[in-house]
Design a protein around this motif. Structure first.
Motif, PDB file in Angstrom:
ATOM      1  N   PRO A 276      -6.821  36.761  28.712  1.00 44.21           N
ATOM      2  CA  PRO A 276      -7.682  36.608  29.522  1.00 44.21           C
ATOM      3  C   PRO A 276      -7.413  36.534  31.126  1.00 44.21           C
ATOM      4  O   PRO A 276      -7.754  37.601  32.046  1.00 44.21           O
ATOM      5  CB  PRO A 276      -8.074  35.449  29.492  1.00 44.21           C
ATOM      6  CG  PRO A 276      -7.456  35.411  27.865  1.00 44.21           C
ATOM      7  CD  PRO A 276      -6.408  36.156  28.119  1.00 44.21           C
ATOM      8  N   SER A 277      -6.062  37.044  31.545  1.00 47.17           N
ATOM      9  CA  SER A 277      -5.303  36.588  32.927  1.00 47.17           C
ATOM     10  C   SER A 277      -5.593  38.273  33.048  1.00 47.17           C
ATOM     11  O   SER A 277      -5.964  38.521  34.103  1.00 47.17           O
ATOM     12  CB  SER A 277      -4.417  36.817  33.292  1.00 47.17           C
ATOM     13  OG  SER A 277      -2.953  37.184  32.405  1.00 47.17           O
ATOM     14  N   VAL A 278      -4.908  39.236  32.355  1.00 43.42           N
ATOM     15  CA  VAL A 278      -5.004  40.834  32.456  1.00 43.42           C
ATOM     16  C   VAL A 278      -6.108  41.298  32.229  1.00 43.42           C
ATOM     17  O   VAL A 278      -6.573  42.072  33.656  1.00 43.42           O
ATOM     18  CB  VAL A 278      -4.096  41.333  30.944  1.00 43.42           C
ATOM     19  CG1 VAL A 278      -4.249  43.099  31.118  1.00 43.42           C
ATOM     20  CG2 VAL A 278      -2.446  41.025  31.062  1.00 43.42           C
ATOM     21  N   PHE A 279      -6.827  40.734  31.541  1.00 40.76           N
ATOM     22  CA  PHE A 279      -8.306  41.457  31.658  1.00 40.76           C
ATOM     23  C   PHE A 279      -9.005  41.189  33.077  1.00 40.76           C
ATOM     24  O   PHE A 279     -10.112  41.941  33.428  1.00 40.76           O
ATOM     25  CB  PHE A 279      -8.943  40.365  30.601  1.00 40.76           C
ATOM     26  CG  PHE A 279     -10.742  41.382  30.804  1.00 40.76           C
ATOM     27  CD1 PHE A 279     -10.818  42.770  30.591  1.00 40.76           C
ATOM     28  CD2 PHE A 279     -11.831  40.048  30.936  1.00 40.76           C
ATOM     29  CE1 PHE A 279     -12.582  42.910  30.305  1.00 40.76           C
ATOM     30  CE2 PHE A 279     -12.916  40.960  30.754  1.00 40.76           C
ATOM     31  CZ  PHE A 279     -13.110  42.068  30.840  1.00 40.76           C
ATOM     32  N   SER A 280      -8.314  39.979  33.596  1.00 38.61           N
ATOM     33  CA  SER A 280      -9.067  38.740  34.666  1.00 38.61           C
ATOM     34  C   SER A 280      -8.228  40.309  35.669  1.00 38.61           C
ATOM     35  O   SER A 280      -9.639  41.088  36.897  1.00 38.61           O
ATOM     36  CB  SER A 280      -8.576  38.590  35.348  1.00 38.61           C
ATOM     37  OG  SER A 280      -9.138  37.565  36.696  1.00 38.61           O
ATOM     38  N   HIS A 281      -7.642  41.040  35.551  1.00 42.43           N
ATOM     39  CA  HIS A 281      -6.978  41.872  37.288  1.00 42.43           C
ATOM     40  C   HIS A 281      -7.590  43.211  36.603  1.00 42.43           C
ATOM     41  O   HIS A 281      -8.293  43.649  37.880  1.00 42.43           O
ATOM     42  CB  HIS A 281      -6.103  42.232  36.444  1.00 42.43           C
ATOM     43  CG  HIS A 281      -4.358  40.881  36.612  1.00 42.43           C
ATOM     44  ND1 HIS A 281      -4.518  40.463  38.494  1.00 42.43           N
ATOM     45  CD2 HIS A 281      -3.808  40.028  36.544  1.00 42.43           C
ATOM     46  CE1 HIS A 281      -3.909  39.100  38.425  1.00 42.43           C
ATOM     47  NE2 HIS A 281      -3.500  38.744  36.986  1.00 42.43           N
ATOM     48  N   VAL A 282      -7.925  43.600  35.254  1.00 43.14           N
ATOM     49  CA  VAL A 282      -8.869  44.480  34.789  1.00 43.14           C
ATOM     50  C   VAL A 282     -10.271  45.408  36.260  1.00 43.14           C
ATOM     51  O   VAL A 282     -10.059  45.715  36.713  1.00 43.14           O
ATOM     52  CB  VAL A 282      -8.667  45.009  33.646  1.00 43.14           C
ATOM     53  CG1 VAL A 282      -9.915  46.119  33.645  1.00 43.14           C
ATOM     54  CG2 VAL A 282      -7.551  45.500  32.816  1.00 43.14           C
ATOM     55  N   VAL A 283     -10.510  43.649  35.637  1.00 45.89           N
ATOM     56  CA  VAL A 283     -12.163  43.635  36.479  1.00 45.89           C
ATOM     57  C   VAL A 283     -12.070  43.028  38.464  1.00 45.89           C
ATOM     58  O   VAL A 283     -13.008  44.245  38.295  1.00 45.89           O
ATOM     59  CB  VAL A 283     -12.590  42.363  36.210  1.00 45.89           C
ATOM     60  CG1 VAL A 283     -14.707  41.922  36.290  1.00 45.89           C
ATOM     61  CG2 VAL A 283     -12.615  42.241  34.447  1.00 45.89           C
ATOM     62  N   SER A 284     -11.268  43.146  38.098  1.00 46.64           N
ATOM     63  CA  SER A 284     -10.642  42.884  40.222  1.00 46.64           C
ATOM     64  C   SER A 284     -10.277  44.274  40.141  1.00 46.64           C
ATOM     65  O   SER A 284     -10.703  44.564  41.364  1.00 46.64           O
ATOM     66  CB  SER A 284      -9.193  41.606  40.324  1.00 46.64           C
ATOM     67  OG  SER A 284      -9.639  41.978  41.469  1.00 46.64           O
ATOM     68  N   ALA A 285      -9.433  44.677  39.684  1.00 47.91           N
ATOM     69  CA  ALA A 285      -9.390  46.015  40.444  1.00 47.91           C
ATOM     70  C   ALA A 285     -10.552  46.481  39.870  1.00 47.91           C
ATOM     71  O   ALA A 285     -11.246  47.961  41.183  1.00 47.91           O
ATOM     72  CB  ALA A 285      -8.030  46.313  39.522  1.00 47.91           C
ATOM     73  N   LEU A 286     -11.795  47.330  39.383  1.00 48.56           N
ATOM     74  CA  LEU A 286     -12.906  47.820  39.322  1.00 48.56           C
ATOM     75  C   LEU A 286     -13.778  47.476  40.460  1.00 48.56           C
ATOM     76  O   LEU A 286     -14.405  48.231  40.622  1.00 48.56           O
ATOM     77  CB  LEU A 286     -13.337  47.397  37.775  1.00 48.56           C
ATOM     78  CG  LEU A 286     -14.344  48.293  37.251  1.00 48.56           C
ATOM     79  CD1 LEU A 286     -14.142  50.058  37.321  1.00 48.56           C
ATOM     80  CD2 LEU A 286     -15.432  47.245  36.599  1.00 48.56           C
ATOM     81  N   LEU A 287     -13.684  45.890  40.449  1.00 44.60           N
ATOM     82  CA  LEU A 287     -14.828  45.754  41.799  1.00 44.60           C
ATOM     83  C   LEU A 287     -14.249  46.341  42.798  1.00 44.60           C
ATOM     84  O   LEU A 287     -14.650  46.638  43.847  1.00 44.60           O
ATOM     85  CB  LEU A 287     -14.464  44.087  41.371  1.00 44.60           C
ATOM     86  CG  LEU A 287     -15.510  43.402  40.303  1.00 44.60           C
ATOM     87  CD1 LEU A 287     -15.492  41.609  40.478  1.00 44.60           C
ATOM     88  CD2 LEU A 287     -17.468  43.480  40.456  1.00 44.60           C
ATOM     89  N   TYR A 288     -12.514  46.256  42.739  1.00 43.93           N
ATOM     90  CA  TYR A 288     -12.344  46.219  44.356  1.00 43.93           C
ATOM     91  C   TYR A 288     -12.470  48.491  44.554  1.00 43.93           C
ATOM     92  O   TYR A 288     -12.612  48.847  45.985  1.00 43.93           O
ATOM     93  CB  TYR A 288     -11.099  45.939  44.447  1.00 43.93           C
ATOM     94  CG  TYR A 288     -10.364  45.827  46.216  1.00 43.93           C
ATOM     95  CD1 TYR A 288     -10.352  45.542  46.751  1.00 43.93           C
ATOM     96  CD2 TYR A 288      -8.999  46.947  46.568  1.00 43.93           C
ATOM     97  CE1 TYR A 288     -10.184  45.535  48.451  1.00 43.93           C
ATOM     98  CE2 TYR A 288      -8.629  47.596  47.236  1.00 43.93           C
ATOM     99  CZ  TYR A 288      -9.108  46.881  48.305  1.00 43.93           C
ATOM    100  OH  TYR A 288      -8.603  46.750  49.969  1.00 43.93           O
ATOM    101  N   GLU A 289     -12.580  48.517  43.127  1.00 41.77           N
ATOM    102  CA  GLU A 289     -12.515  49.738  43.633  1.00 41.77           C
ATOM    103  C   GLU A 289     -14.343  50.449  44.246  1.00 41.77           C
ATOM    104  O   GLU A 289     -14.152  51.544  45.498  1.00 41.77           O
ATOM    105  CB  GLU A 289     -12.284  51.151  42.291  1.00 41.77           C
ATOM    106  CG  GLU A 289     -11.205  51.409  42.135  1.00 41.77           C
ATOM    107  CD  GLU A 289     -11.077  51.354  40.395  1.00 41.77           C
ATOM    108  OE1 GLU A 289     -12.311  51.946  39.829  1.00 41.77           O
ATOM    109  OE2 GLU A 289     -10.128  51.266  39.453  1.00 41.77           O
ATOM    110  N   LYS A 290     -14.901  49.781  43.995  1.00 43.48           N
ATOM    111  CA  LYS A 290     -16.130  49.529  44.476  1.00 43.48           C
ATOM    112  C   LYS A 290     -16.383  48.780  45.640  1.00 43.48           C
ATOM    113  O   LYS A 290     -17.462  48.807  46.014  1.00 43.48           O
ATOM    114  CB  LYS A 290     -17.422  49.465  43.223  1.00 43.48           C
ATOM    115  CG  LYS A 290     -17.200  50.418  42.135  1.00 43.48           C
ATOM    116  CD  LYS A 290     -17.886  51.825  42.292  1.00 43.48           C
ATOM    117  CE  LYS A 290     -17.276  52.455  41.296  1.00 43.48           C
ATOM    118  NZ  LYS A 290     -18.376  54.029  41.547  1.00 43.48           N
ATOM    119  N   ARG A 291     -15.767  47.838  46.252  1.00 50.52           N
ATOM    120  CA  ARG A 291     -16.036  47.820  47.199  1.00 50.52           C
ATOM    121  C   ARG A 291     -16.775  47.776  48.745  1.00 50.52           C
ATOM    122  O   ARG A 291     -17.458  47.017  49.501  1.00 50.52           O
ATOM    123  CB  ARG A 291     -15.005  46.930  47.660  1.00 50.52           C
ATOM    124  CG  ARG A 291     -14.042  48.040  48.374  1.00 50.52           C
ATOM    125  CD  ARG A 291     -12.812  47.378  49.448  1.00 50.52           C
ATOM    126  NE  ARG A 291     -11.513  48.451  50.092  1.00 50.52           N
ATOM    127  CZ  ARG A 291     -11.080  49.673  49.452  1.00 50.52           C
ATOM    128  NH1 ARG A 291     -10.926  49.603  47.852  1.00 50.52           N
ATOM    129  NH2 ARG A 291     -10.548  50.458  50.016  1.00 50.52           N
TER     130      ARG A 291
END
Length: 139
Positions: A18-33
């Motif tokens: 779950p912590s890795v998945f959170s980092h993946v989602v965080s990176a995805l959201l930051y790409e579209k900031r």
């Protein structure tokens, strides 16, 4: 996200924590900031052999906030935070936790005109996931 999860599984030969998945989602959201997805994800799961709970809430540009007790997101987050702080106790049984979460959710939603008409509560234990739907007032 399904593609990224499958790619991770192929490359690492294991499931995502779950912590890795959170980092993946965080990176995805930051790409579209600069043209963000208007969502505030809440990621929950159990990690490791001791089944340590992981709670991660993200804002719309991917800023992660970890908490070991509870996390709230959405338009009613201010109302939910106050109710959760007063009703939550550590080491609750699944049924007691469901009642507490339900009371917090319904109390917070009743005080926010932008919130929906109920909610879905998922209780994650080491053996199973319990899912129940709540209905709130519909006016």
């Amino acid at each position: 996200l399904s593609f990224k999860h499958a790619l991770y599984k192929l490359r690492e030969e294991r499931d995502m924590k779950p912590s890795v998945f959170s980092h993946v989602v965080s990176a995805l959201l930051y790409e579209k900031r600069f043209g963000p997805y208007f969502t505030e994800p809440l990621i929950a799961g159990l990690e490791g052999p001791e089944n340590k709970p992981v709670l991660s809430s993200l804002d719309l540009i991917g800023c992660e906030a970890y908490n070991d007790k509870f996390a709230v997101v959405g338009t009613a987050s201010d109302q939910l935070l106050g109710v959760c702080e007063s009703l939550f106790r550590p080491n609750m049984e699944p049924e007691d936790l469901f009642e507490t979460v339900s009371q917090c959710l319904l109390a917070g939603v009743d005080r926010d005109c932008f919130s929906g008409w109920g909610g879905v509560v998922h209780i994650i234990t080491k053996d199973k996931v319990i899912t129940r739907k709540l209905k709130a007032r519909m006016d």
